[in-house]
Design an enzyme around this catalytic site. Structure first.
Site, PDB file in Angstrom:
ATOM      1  N   CYS A  65       0.843  -1.205   0.000  1.00  0.00           N
ATOM      2  CA  CYS A  65       0.000   0.000   0.000  1.00  0.00           C
ATOM      3  C   CYS A  65       0.880   1.257   0.000  1.00  0.00           C
ATOM      4  CB  CYS A  65      -0.908  -0.013   1.233  1.00  0.00           C
ATOM      5  SG  CYS A  65      -2.022   1.405   1.266  1.00  0.00           S
ATOM      6  N   CYS A  69       0.512   5.143   6.800  1.00  0.00           N
ATOM      7  CA  CYS A  69      -0.082   4.975   8.142  1.00  0.00           C
ATOM      8  C   CYS A  69       0.950   4.301   9.060  1.00  0.00           C
ATOM      9  CB  CYS A  69      -1.355   4.138   8.041  1.00  0.00           C
ATOM     10  SG  CYS A  69      -2.480   4.707   6.739  1.00  0.00           S
ATOM     11  N   CYS A  72       0.725   0.589  10.303  1.00  0.00           N
ATOM     12  CA  CYS A  72       0.247  -0.474   9.406  1.00  0.00           C
ATOM     13  C   CYS A  72       1.358  -1.329   8.795  1.00  0.00           C
ATOM     14  CB  CYS A  72      -0.598   0.118   8.281  1.00  0.00           C
ATOM     15  SG  CYS A  72      -1.357  -1.185   7.291  1.00  0.00           S
ATOM     16  N   CYS A 109     -16.016  -9.493   6.558  1.00  0.00           N
ATOM     17  CA  CYS A 109     -15.450  -8.192   6.214  1.00  0.00           C
ATOM     18  C   CYS A 109     -14.196  -8.361   5.358  1.00  0.00           C
ATOM     19  CB  CYS A 109     -15.117  -7.433   7.502  1.00  0.00           C
ATOM     20  SG  CYS A 109     -14.383  -5.837   7.170  1.00  0.00           S
ATOM     21  N   CYS A 140     -19.255  -6.699   4.572  1.00  0.00           N
ATOM     22  CA  CYS A 140     -18.574  -5.447   4.902  1.00  0.00           C
ATOM     23  C   CYS A 140     -17.297  -5.377   4.067  1.00  0.00           C
ATOM     24  CB  CYS A 140     -18.226  -5.423   6.393  1.00  0.00           C
ATOM     25  SG  CYS A 140     -17.323  -3.934   6.884  1.00  0.00           S
ATOM     26  N   CYS A 200     -19.258   1.578   9.395  1.00  0.00           N
ATOM     27  CA  CYS A 200     -18.425   0.982  10.446  1.00  0.00           C
ATOM     28  C   CYS A 200     -17.222   1.906  10.581  1.00  0.00           C
ATOM     29  CB  CYS A 200     -18.003  -0.423  10.035  1.00  0.00           C
ATOM     30  SG  CYS A 200     -16.797  -1.168  11.148  1.00  0.00           S
ATOM     31  N   ARG A 272     -17.180  -2.777  18.776  1.00  0.00           N
ATOM     32  CA  ARG A 272     -16.424  -4.012  18.493  1.00  0.00           C
ATOM     33  C   ARG A 272     -15.037  -3.997  19.115  1.00  0.00           C
ATOM     34  NH1 ARG A 272     -16.493  -4.310  13.059  1.00  0.00           N
ATOM     35  NH2 ARG A 272     -18.577  -5.100  13.336  1.00  0.00           N
TER      36      ARG A 272
END
Ligand code: SAM
Ligand code: DTB
Ligand code: SF4
Length: 329
Positions: A65, A69, A72, A109, A140, A200, A272
């Site tokens: 990616c 971030c 991550c 998800c 999701c 979400c 969650r």
């Protein structure tokens, strides 16, 4: 459109009302027993306190990616040993969804390590969504930032929820991510909501933020109108090779406080317990359920990192007298 009539692009994110920030900060500062009592009281007004929802994650496109971030493992900028995998084929995703359903998950998800999907990616993910939906599961997806029209295509394919996290407070955000703004995230959340998808949206605790900054995240989440249907609260998973790998330990009781305050501020949302459950231990998780958590990521893997074994989760919930919520899809 005439320039004067075009919507102003805000330099700073739409701020949560100051009263919401003060309310969240005051909750986080309560004596622990008072906070948990209030959270449990609110929880019982809206939910069966002994019921938890199971959602299973699958990384449908892994690693590589371009975003930065800091937490991550899938960023191309961090050397974490994550092996890049292209977008998965329908059959493989269906096998994973069937296995998740057989083991008790009601929501599936699908996560992709993209800054945002291209239109041709959306067409392929739409096929995955339709296939999973046909199994009778809630669907999701979390694919990064969406452009105009993409949420509608996913909705038409059978998507129920879109996950897109605010991650942290606006004032701490720049310490963690530089390649997209807070406002970018709010814009994607608007697109998701305007398409009629359920939202979400949550964040991460334990990245070095202050308690006041945690209140800032909660105030933002609680100010989304309508509030998100699902609120994942993640504890940072410290992955070797990421800039946050040596972050200090998070006090588990601070995590419990965050869950309790989320429950009080967003009384109808599913809260969650997300990444970081392994580090919380059984007693820490039990406190989170008492604080109003009523959903977990279920299955031995999150996206690239570990999660408790399904068997261990079933055993813990049985010890607590908690049952799984039946599917609604
Ligand atoms: N690439 C998409 C995006 O960022 O919107 C979707 C996938 S991304 C991995 C989904 C979320 O996972 C992030 O927003 C973050 O909240 C969470 N996450 C990622 N790495 C994490 C970690 N090491 N610890 C806790 N949460 C993490
Ligand atoms: C969310 O809030 N947490 C999940 C899900 N939404 C996509 C992801 C957690 C990822 C943890 C790190 C990993 O396994 O790569
Ligand atoms: Fe990319 Fe999402 Fe990871 Fe950020 S959180 S680096 S956008 S996969």
């Amino acid at each position: 459109m005439n320039d004067l009539l075009a919507p102003t692009r805000l330099a700073a994110p739409a701020a949560a009302p100051p009263s919401r920030l003060e309310e969240a900060a005051a909750l986080l500062d309560l004596p622990f027993a008072d906070l948990l009592f209030r959270a449990q009281t609110v929880h019982r007004e809206h939910f069966d306190p002994n019921e938890v929802q199971f959602a299973t994650l699958l990384s449908i496109k892994t690693g590589g990616c371009p975003e930065d971030c800091g937490y991550c493992p899938q960023s191309v900028r961090h050397d974490t040993g994550v092996v890049d995998e292209p977008l998965m084929q329908v059959d493989a995703v269906l096998d994973a969804a069937r296995a998740a359903k057989a083991s008790g998950a009601t929501r599936f998800c699908m996560g992709a390590a993209w800054r945002g999907p291209k239109d041709r990616d959306i067409a392929r993910v739409a096929e995955l969504v339709s296939a999973v939906k046909s199994l009778g599961m809630e669907t999701c997806a979390t694919l990064g930032m969406l452009r105009e029209g993409q949420a509608e295509t996913l909705r038409d394919a059978g998507l129920d929820y879109y996950n897109h996290n605010l991650d942290t407070a606006p004032e701490f955000y720049g310490e963690i991510i530089s390649t997209r703004t807070y406002q970018d995230r709010l814009d994607t959340l608007d697109r998701v909501r305007n398409a009629g998808l359920a939202v979400c949206c949550g964040g991460i605790v334990g990245m070095g933020e202050s308690r006041r900054q945690r209140a800032g995240l909660l105030a933002q989440l609680a100010s989304l109108d309508p509030q998100p249907e699902s609120v994942p609260i993640n504890a940072l998973v410290r992955v070797e090779g990421t800039p946050l790998a040596s972050e200090a330990d998070l006090d588990p009781l601070e995590f419990v406080r965050m869950v309790a305050a989320a429950r009080i501020l967003m009384p109808r949302s599913a809260v969650r317990l997300s990444a970081g459950r392994q580090a919380l231990g059984d007693a820490g998780q039990a406190l989170c359920f008492l604080a109003g958590a009523n959903s977990i990521f279920y299955g031995e893997k999150l996206l690239t990192t570990g999660n408790p074994e399904a068997e261990a989760d079933r055993a813990l919930l049985e010890r607590l007298g908690i049952h799984a919520r039946a599917g609604t899809a």
